[in-house]
Design a protein around this motif. Structure first.
Motif, PDB file in Angstrom:
ATOM      1  N   UNK A   3       0.738  -1.123   0.127  1.00 53.35           N
ATOM      2  CA  UNK A   3       0.162   0.213   0.043  1.00 53.35           C
ATOM      3  C   UNK A   3       0.799   1.324   0.183  1.00 53.35           C
ATOM      4  N   UNK A   4       2.168   1.223   0.813  1.00 51.07           N
ATOM      5  CA  UNK A   4       2.847   2.333   0.930  1.00 51.07           C
ATOM      6  C   UNK A   4       3.671   2.673  -0.620  1.00 51.07           C
ATOM      7  N   UNK A   5       4.013   1.493  -1.332  1.00 53.21           N
ATOM      8  CA  UNK A   5       4.607   1.610  -2.456  1.00 53.21           C
ATOM      9  C   UNK A   5       3.515   2.077  -3.464  1.00 53.21           C
ATOM     10  N   UNK A   6       2.353   1.615  -3.418  1.00 54.80           N
ATOM     11  CA  UNK A   6       1.332   2.153  -4.596  1.00 54.80           C
ATOM     12  C   UNK A   6       1.070   3.739  -4.188  1.00 54.80           C
ATOM     13  N   UNK A  44      -8.577  -0.879 -11.799  1.00 58.03           N
ATOM     14  CA  UNK A  44      -7.787  -1.888 -12.663  1.00 58.03           C
ATOM     15  C   UNK A  44      -6.478  -1.245 -12.977  1.00 58.03           C
ATOM     16  N   UNK A  45      -6.169   0.008 -12.573  1.00 60.76           N
ATOM     17  CA  UNK A  45      -4.811   0.483 -12.731  1.00 60.76           C
ATOM     18  C   UNK A  45      -3.978  -0.217 -11.712  1.00 60.76           C
ATOM     19  N   UNK A  46      -4.315  -0.254 -10.733  1.00 59.95           N
ATOM     20  CA  UNK A  46      -3.594  -1.179  -9.539  1.00 59.95           C
ATOM     21  C   UNK A  46      -3.388  -2.438 -10.104  1.00 59.95           C
ATOM     22  N   UNK A  47      -4.278  -3.171 -10.582  1.00 56.84           N
ATOM     23  CA  UNK A  47      -3.977  -4.646 -11.218  1.00 56.84           C
ATOM     24  C   UNK A  47      -2.903  -4.534 -12.239  1.00 56.84           C
ATOM     25  N   UNK A  48      -2.710  -3.350 -12.978  1.00 63.21           N
ATOM     26  CA  UNK A  48      -1.748  -3.325 -14.306  1.00 63.21           C
ATOM     27  C   UNK A  48      -0.443  -3.151 -13.452  1.00 63.21           C
ATOM     28  N   UNK A  49      -0.517  -2.395 -12.612  1.00 63.05           N
ATOM     29  CA  UNK A  49       0.677  -1.641 -11.693  1.00 63.05           C
ATOM     30  C   UNK A  49       1.494  -2.917 -10.793  1.00 63.05           C
ATOM     31  N   UNK A  50       0.717  -3.707 -10.234  1.00 61.89           N
ATOM     32  CA  UNK A  50       1.091  -4.538  -9.423  1.00 61.89           C
ATOM     33  C   UNK A  50       2.322  -5.440  -9.859  1.00 61.89           C
ATOM     34  N   UNK A  51       3.275  -5.292  -9.029  1.00 57.32           N
ATOM     35  CA  UNK A  51       4.346  -6.164  -9.346  1.00 57.32           C
ATOM     36  C   UNK A  51       5.719  -5.291  -9.752  1.00 57.32           C
ATOM     37  N   UNK A  52       5.284  -3.983  -9.862  1.00 54.93           N
ATOM     38  CA  UNK A  52       6.138  -2.854 -10.562  1.00 54.93           C
ATOM     39  C   UNK A  52       6.117  -1.502  -9.662  1.00 54.93           C
ATOM     40  N   UNK A  53       5.409  -2.071  -8.585  1.00 54.92           N
ATOM     41  CA  UNK A  53       5.303  -0.667  -7.401  1.00 54.92           C
ATOM     42  C   UNK A  53       6.843  -0.377  -6.938  1.00 54.92           C
ATOM     43  N   UNK A  55       9.394   0.307  -8.422  1.00 54.43           N
ATOM     44  CA  UNK A  55      10.270   1.101  -9.610  1.00 54.43           C
ATOM     45  C   UNK A  55      10.223   2.489  -9.157  1.00 54.43           C
ATOM     46  N   UNK A  56      11.563   2.963  -9.339  1.00 54.51           N
ATOM     47  CA  UNK A  56      11.720   4.493  -8.890  1.00 54.51           C
ATOM     48  C   UNK A  56      10.961   5.344 -10.051  1.00 54.51           C
ATOM     49  N   UNK A  57      10.894   6.563  -9.617  1.00 51.85           N
ATOM     50  CA  UNK A  57      10.160   7.599 -10.298  1.00 51.85           C
ATOM     51  C   UNK A  57      11.048   7.933 -11.610  1.00 51.85           C
ATOM     52  N   UNK A  58      12.068   7.671 -11.612  1.00 50.59           N
ATOM     53  CA  UNK A  58      12.600   7.800 -13.077  1.00 50.59           C
ATOM     54  C   UNK A  58      12.332   6.912 -14.104  1.00 50.59           C
ATOM     55  N   UNK A  59      11.840   5.811 -13.662  1.00 52.21           N
ATOM     56  CA  UNK A  59      11.248   4.814 -14.738  1.00 52.21           C
ATOM     57  C   UNK A  59      10.011   5.230 -15.508  1.00 52.21           C
ATOM     58  N   UNK A  60       9.345   6.234 -14.896  1.00 50.15           N
ATOM     59  CA  UNK A  60       8.257   6.977 -15.586  1.00 50.15           C
ATOM     60  C   UNK A  60       7.193   5.868 -15.885  1.00 50.15           C
ATOM     61  N   UNK A  61       6.789   5.213 -14.766  1.00 55.15           N
ATOM     62  CA  UNK A  61       5.695   4.153 -15.206  1.00 55.15           C
ATOM     63  C   UNK A  61       4.614   4.752 -15.707  1.00 55.15           C
TER      64      UNK A  61
END
Length: 364
Positions: A3-6, A44-53, A55-61
């Protein structure tokens, strides 16, 4: 912990929204906070992002995600979203775009998750105004023959579109022009003025680009990827990119999958030509050790330059003193007393247009 990472990712999305607002994309500025809210709500945004949370801001998810959705729209696989994207002929309606994007996050979850592995690469064609204009300024300056054949080497070349800068049309603030009149790329308002003494044309005899992940813009897949990372309501940028892709089909350039240092180390001045190494808004992406070694390698090239084999280093990179843009800096080696002396030619915004020329080392 998740939750913190998201929450961190959602904050990154909001930061990108502010950047899009500042850089002229109201559509993305409006969509990104909605994605952040949906992420925190477990949509659904959380479902797509899960596993990548992690990643640093510089990765521009956020831009990776929107780039993936834009690719689907451009390729005809997301017609509901395309109907609201100006790049696809749509109407830029925020609510319609958000509704279509939200559905796409569900229907194309796996495709969009895969899109998070692709780093944004826009190959901003507008930066040709700073790079080509800088070259013309040096050629018109009298230190070397303005009709000397030119070899161009580019760092962070992406799709190599700026390697074809001499095939684009440029118009200055007063309407004066430079470049082929029938070019599909027209950079209107590119310069404060056409560089003084600029030759009518540049004879480019070699074009070589380096990138850790080069894209062949002359292929359908490469062109689609480059277009997908242009913000869809910035139609002038998209038009420039499409025109540059057309040029890429008929003007060859050699692209290498290589990092900065070994690429620079392989460059040698060649008698009878001006060897040019240029780059724009890429130096920040290489580590400090490689940057220092690369700068030293550039100086070593210059040490081998002569009047018969001059070497020019051109850059459009960030500078702490240049709060209103990116300085365009030239370092010329030609066997003269001023070899390697940095000269600030002007200043440009992040996308290159307009480039304002200056004769001092202070902001124009």
């Amino acid at each position: 912990m998740m939750t913190v990472l998201l929450a961190d990712v959602a904050t990154h999305f909001r930061h990108q929204a502010a950047a899009c607002e500042r850089l002229g994309s109201p559509l993305y500025a409006a969509l990104l906070p909605r994605l952040a809210d949906d992420l925190l709500a477990g949509g659904p945004t959380a479902d797509v992002i899960t596993g990548h949370e992690h990643r640093p801001e510089s990765d521009a998810l956020s831009l990776r995600l929107l780039g993936g959705a834009h690719r689907l729209a451009l390729s005809g696989l997301a017609p509901d979203l395309a109907a609201h994207l100006p790049s696809c002929g749509g109407d830029a309606d925020v609510e319609g775009a958000w509704s279509a994007l939200h559905r796409l996050l569900v229907d194309e979850r796996d495709v969009l998750r895969h899109a998070l592995d692709l780093a944004p690469q826009t190959n901003e064609v507008g930066r040709s105004s700073a790079l080509l204009g800088g070259l013309l300024t040096v050629l018109g300056g009298g230190a070397i023959d303005p009709h000397t054949p030119v070899r161009v080497f580019e760092l962070g070349t992406s799709g190599g579109l700026n390697l074809r800068a001499d095939h684009y049309r440029y118009t200055d603030a007063d309407g004066a022009t430079w470049g082929p009149g029938d070019s599909p790329v027209h950079l209107a308002g590119a310069w404060s003025t056409v560089p003084a003494g600029a030759p009518d044309r540049v004879d480019v005899v070699e074009r070589v680009g380096a990138d850790v992940n080069p894209i062949d813009a002359a292929t359908d897949a490469g062109a689609l990827r480059l277009m997908s990372f242009v913000w869809p309501d910035q139609t002038a940028r998209m038009d420039r990119l499409r025109g540059a892709i057309e040029v890429a089909h008929r003007v060859p350039a050699r692209l290498q999958r290589i990092s900065a240092l070994p690429f620079i180390q392989a460059i040698e001045p060649r008698p009878g030509t001006l060897t040019v190494l240029w780059h724009s808004v890429m130096w920040q992406y290489i580590g400090p050790e490689e940057a220092a070694a690369s700068a030293e390698a550039i100086r070593r090239i210059g040490a081998h330059a002569t009047a018969e084999a001059p070497f020019l280093h051109l850059s459009m990179e960030s500078g702490d003193r240049w709060r209103r843009g990116f300085p365009v800096i030239a370092d010329l080696w030609h066997g003269g007393e001023d070899d390697g002396a940095s000269r600030v030619l002007g200043v440009a915004p992040a996308h290159g247009v307009p480039t304002r020329w200056a004769d001092t080392d202070r902001p124009a």
